[in-house]
Design a protein around this motif. Sequence first.
Motif, PDB file in Angstrom:
ATOM      1  N   VAL A 188      44.786  27.551 -56.363  1.00  0.00           N
ATOM      2  CA  VAL A 188      44.070  26.527 -55.604  1.00  0.00           C
ATOM      3  C   VAL A 188      44.118  26.898 -54.126  1.00  0.00           C
ATOM      4  CG1 VAL A 188      43.977  24.093 -54.951  1.00  0.00           C
ATOM      5  CG2 VAL A 188      44.626  24.745 -57.285  1.00  0.00           C
ATOM      6  N   ALA A 189      42.968  27.013 -53.515  1.00  0.00           N
ATOM      7  CA  ALA A 189      42.887  27.282 -52.077  1.00  0.00           C
ATOM      8  C   ALA A 189      42.879  25.956 -51.326  1.00  0.00           C
ATOM      9  CB  ALA A 189      41.629  28.075 -51.747  1.00  0.00           C
ATOM     10  N   CYS A 190      43.700  25.883 -50.288  1.00  0.00           N
ATOM     11  CA  CYS A 190      43.777  24.692 -49.443  1.00  0.00           C
ATOM     12  C   CYS A 190      43.491  25.111 -48.005  1.00  0.00           C
ATOM     13  CB  CYS A 190      45.153  24.038 -49.554  1.00  0.00           C
ATOM     14  SG  CYS A 190      45.331  22.538 -48.560  1.00  0.00           S
ATOM     15  N   VAL A 191      42.360  24.684 -47.470  1.00  0.00           N
ATOM     16  CA  VAL A 191      41.927  25.061 -46.128  1.00  0.00           C
ATOM     17  C   VAL A 191      42.260  23.934 -45.154  1.00  0.00           C
ATOM     18  CG1 VAL A 191      39.943  25.686 -44.690  1.00  0.00           C
ATOM     19  CG2 VAL A 191      40.081  26.489 -47.066  1.00  0.00           C
ATOM     20  N   LEU A 192      43.004  24.253 -44.106  1.00  0.00           N
ATOM     21  CA  LEU A 192      43.395  23.250 -43.117  1.00  0.00           C
ATOM     22  C   LEU A 192      42.292  23.103 -42.076  1.00  0.00           C
ATOM     23  CD1 LEU A 192      46.166  24.777 -44.120  1.00  0.00           C
ATOM     24  CD2 LEU A 192      47.188  23.291 -42.420  1.00  0.00           C
ATOM     25  N   ALA A 193      41.776  21.883 -41.950  1.00  0.00           N
ATOM     26  CA  ALA A 193      40.658  21.646 -41.037  1.00  0.00           C
ATOM     27  C   ALA A 193      40.780  20.285 -40.371  1.00  0.00           C
ATOM     28  CB  ALA A 193      39.336  21.750 -41.797  1.00  0.00           C
ATOM     29  N   GLY A 194      41.984  19.945 -39.923  1.00  0.00           N
ATOM     30  CA  GLY A 194      42.198  18.644 -39.317  1.00  0.00           C
ATOM     31  C   GLY A 194      42.306  18.654 -37.808  1.00  0.00           C
ATOM     32  N   GLY A 195      42.401  19.848 -37.214  1.00  0.00           N
ATOM     33  CA  GLY A 195      42.564  19.932 -35.767  1.00  0.00           C
ATOM     34  C   GLY A 195      41.243  19.823 -35.027  1.00  0.00           C
ATOM     35  N   ILE A 196      41.341  19.776 -33.710  1.00  0.00           N
ATOM     36  CA  ILE A 196      40.154  19.688 -32.859  1.00  0.00           C
ATOM     37  C   ILE A 196      39.827  21.029 -32.219  1.00  0.00           C
ATOM     38  CG2 ILE A 196      39.235  18.671 -30.737  1.00  0.00           C
ATOM     39  CD1 ILE A 196      40.713  16.111 -31.479  1.00  0.00           C
ATOM     40  N   GLY A 197      40.869  21.785 -31.820  1.00  0.00           N
ATOM     41  CA  GLY A 197      40.625  23.053 -31.135  1.00  0.00           C
ATOM     42  C   GLY A 197      40.410  22.852 -29.659  1.00  0.00           C
ATOM     43  N   SER A 198      41.375  22.215 -29.005  1.00  0.00           N
ATOM     44  CA  SER A 198      41.185  21.800 -27.615  1.00  0.00           C
ATOM     45  C   SER A 198      41.014  22.963 -26.654  1.00  0.00           C
ATOM     46  CB  SER A 198      42.360  20.921 -27.174  1.00  0.00           C
ATOM     47  OG  SER A 198      43.593  21.584 -27.323  1.00  0.00           O
ATOM     48  N   ARG A 199      41.495  24.164 -27.006  1.00  0.00           N
ATOM     49  CA  ARG A 199      41.352  25.302 -26.098  1.00  0.00           C
ATOM     50  C   ARG A 199      39.925  25.854 -26.077  1.00  0.00           C
ATOM     51  NH1 ARG A 199      46.038  29.000 -28.287  1.00  0.00           N
ATOM     52  NH2 ARG A 199      45.198  28.062 -30.194  1.00  0.00           N
ATOM     53  N   LEU A 200      39.075  25.330 -26.963  1.00  0.00           N
ATOM     54  CA  LEU A 200      37.667  25.716 -26.944  1.00  0.00           C
ATOM     55  C   LEU A 200      36.795  24.614 -26.337  1.00  0.00           C
ATOM     56  CD1 LEU A 200      37.243  27.594 -30.324  1.00  0.00           C
ATOM     57  CD2 LEU A 200      37.140  28.552 -28.033  1.00  0.00           C
ATOM     58  N   TYR A 201      37.409  23.736 -25.567  1.00  0.00           N
ATOM     59  CA  TYR A 201      36.656  22.761 -24.780  1.00  0.00           C
ATOM     60  C   TYR A 201      35.743  23.530 -23.795  1.00  0.00           C
ATOM     61  CZ  TYR A 201      35.749  19.305 -21.143  1.00  0.00           C
ATOM     62  OH  TYR A 201      35.148  18.489 -20.230  1.00  0.00           O
ATOM     63  N   PRO A 202      34.531  23.075 -23.542  1.00  0.00           N
ATOM     64  CA  PRO A 202      33.920  21.826 -23.992  1.00  0.00           C
ATOM     65  C   PRO A 202      33.078  21.947 -25.259  1.00  0.00           C
ATOM     66  CG  PRO A 202      32.585  22.794 -22.276  1.00  0.00           C
ATOM     67  CD  PRO A 202      33.767  23.712 -22.461  1.00  0.00           C
ATOM     68  N   ALA A 203      33.066  23.108 -25.916  1.00  0.00           N
ATOM     69  CA  ALA A 203      32.336  23.200 -27.185  1.00  0.00           C
ATOM     70  C   ALA A 203      32.977  22.294 -28.218  1.00  0.00           C
ATOM     71  CB  ALA A 203      32.316  24.643 -27.670  1.00  0.00           C
ATOM     72  N   SER A 204      34.315  22.295 -28.259  1.00  0.00           N
ATOM     73  CA  SER A 204      35.028  21.399 -29.167  1.00  0.00           C
ATOM     74  C   SER A 204      35.408  20.128 -28.418  1.00  0.00           C
ATOM     75  CB  SER A 204      36.267  22.087 -29.731  1.00  0.00           C
ATOM     76  OG  SER A 204      37.153  22.461 -28.693  1.00  0.00           O
ATOM     77  N   ARG A 205      35.148  19.010 -29.059  1.00  0.00           N
ATOM     78  CA  ARG A 205      35.458  17.697 -28.487  1.00  0.00           C
ATOM     79  C   ARG A 205      36.096  16.845 -29.576  1.00  0.00           C
ATOM     80  NH1 ARG A 205      31.715  16.549 -24.308  1.00  0.00           N
ATOM     81  NH2 ARG A 205      32.745  14.527 -24.052  1.00  0.00           N
ATOM     82  N   SER A 206      36.524  15.659 -29.241  1.00  0.00           N
ATOM     83  CA  SER A 206      37.211  14.799 -30.204  1.00  0.00           C
ATOM     84  C   SER A 206      36.346  14.480 -31.413  1.00  0.00           C
ATOM     85  CB  SER A 206      37.659  13.503 -29.528  1.00  0.00           C
ATOM     86  OG  SER A 206      36.547  12.828 -28.952  1.00  0.00           O
ATOM     87  N   ASP A 207      35.029  14.437 -31.224  1.00  0.00           N
ATOM     88  CA  ASP A 207      34.121  14.153 -32.336  1.00  0.00           C
ATOM     89  C   ASP A 207      33.413  15.405 -32.841  1.00  0.00           C
ATOM     90  OD1 ASP A 207      32.624  14.569 -30.079  1.00  0.00           O
ATOM     91  OD2 ASP A 207      31.173  12.973 -30.474  1.00  0.00           O
ATOM     92  N   ARG A 208      33.814  16.586 -32.359  1.00  0.00           N
ATOM     93  CA  ARG A 208      33.148  17.833 -32.731  1.00  0.00           C
ATOM     94  C   ARG A 208      34.196  18.945 -32.764  1.00  0.00           C
ATOM     95  NH1 ARG A 208      28.838  18.580 -28.658  1.00  0.00           N
ATOM     96  NH2 ARG A 208      30.514  19.446 -27.405  1.00  0.00           N
ATOM     97  N   PRO A 209      34.998  19.001 -33.824  1.00  0.00           N
ATOM     98  CA  PRO A 209      36.087  19.981 -33.887  1.00  0.00           C
ATOM     99  C   PRO A 209      35.565  21.407 -34.043  1.00  0.00           C
ATOM    100  CG  PRO A 209      35.856  18.890 -35.999  1.00  0.00           C
ATOM    101  CD  PRO A 209      34.925  18.180 -35.052  1.00  0.00           C
ATOM    102  N   LYS A 210      36.367  22.359 -33.609  1.00  0.00           N
ATOM    103  CA  LYS A 210      35.885  23.741 -33.573  1.00  0.00           C
ATOM    104  C   LYS A 210      35.552  24.291 -34.951  1.00  0.00           C
ATOM    105  CE  LYS A 210      40.455  25.985 -33.703  1.00  0.00           C
ATOM    106  NZ  LYS A 210      41.336  26.954 -33.047  1.00  0.00           N
TER     107      LYS A 210
END
Length: 347
Positions: A6-28
């Motif tokens: 079973v593959a489990c992909v973690l995708a819960g972070g935001i990626g704040s170091r890629l601001y401003p492309a990544s935002r609280s409502d638009r994770p990287k």
Amino acid sequence: MDRPVVACVLAGGIGSRLYPASRSDRPKQLLSLVGERSLLARTVGRTAFADERYVLTREAFADAVHDHAPRAGVLVEPAGKDTGPALVYAAWRLRDQFETEPVLVCLPSDHHVADDAAFAARLERAAEIAVETDGLVTVGIEPTRPSPGYGYVVPAGELEAAGDDESGSDYAAVAQFTEKPDRDTARDLVEGGAYWNAGVFAWTPSTLLAAARDSSLAPLVDALEAGNPDEGFDAAAPISVDYAIMERATDVFVTPLSVDWDDLGTWDAVGRVLGAGDETGNDVAAGEVLAIDATGNVVAAPEKHVSLLAVDDLIVAAVDDRLLVAPREASQRVREVVDRLREHDTF
């Protein structure tokens, strides 16, 4: 192998170091930074070898995850508390969903991998090693440079023989983990045969939960077993699985992978993956660039024209109504901007 993978992909972070492309409502992980498909879609695609695939994310991103990975199940973690609580929760949720206990292959959703076939083959082998050893397995990337931006895995001696696998030796016990050393230490580690810690793991749920019971995450395990995940997450401190479990556990193994790989956590990394620059001598993720005596810059400015004059090695990221300009060498510090914006509720 006589049990499901079973593959489990973690995708819960935001990626704040890629601001401003990544935002609280638009994770990287939902962005298409280095191609047409999102990072999440690319990552899930690399796990086609698995019998089942799940994406672990936060509630706010669950619907978007369905859009980017329609063939994967979605697990919603009760709260964002880093990879330690997240992976323990995933192990608890997935342990009893199959007639035979599965082996989990866990990986971040935001990495660049040049050779998907080699990556998938190594993950399959990591799952086999996890069953053979009844241990915790990490995939170590063979480093191409002494980078202080990555963690390192130091093997305890030579690689072990791969059982009846004719490909040779392919795993070793882990002597230690070293998190983001200075450049001189990183150089010593690379010369000494250490691997980059990619945060890619394989284990059975029972093995991980047993190790977690001997860690600071023991109260979380108790709460999960009692059927109180929300209570367990409320009490759990944010901590990575490396600090909480891997660095303290016994029976931890590393299996190496030689592939062009990068953690797309910073604008500098995005620039590396884009290549040695376009015809302007700059790494352009989005937008149109006019460069005069300007090279080595990373530019991300969708639907915008950027003129660069006599500047080198900058990050220029203009997304929506936000603009970031910083030295490329300061890409790890972009999180400081986000922290300051959060203080004023403007992130």
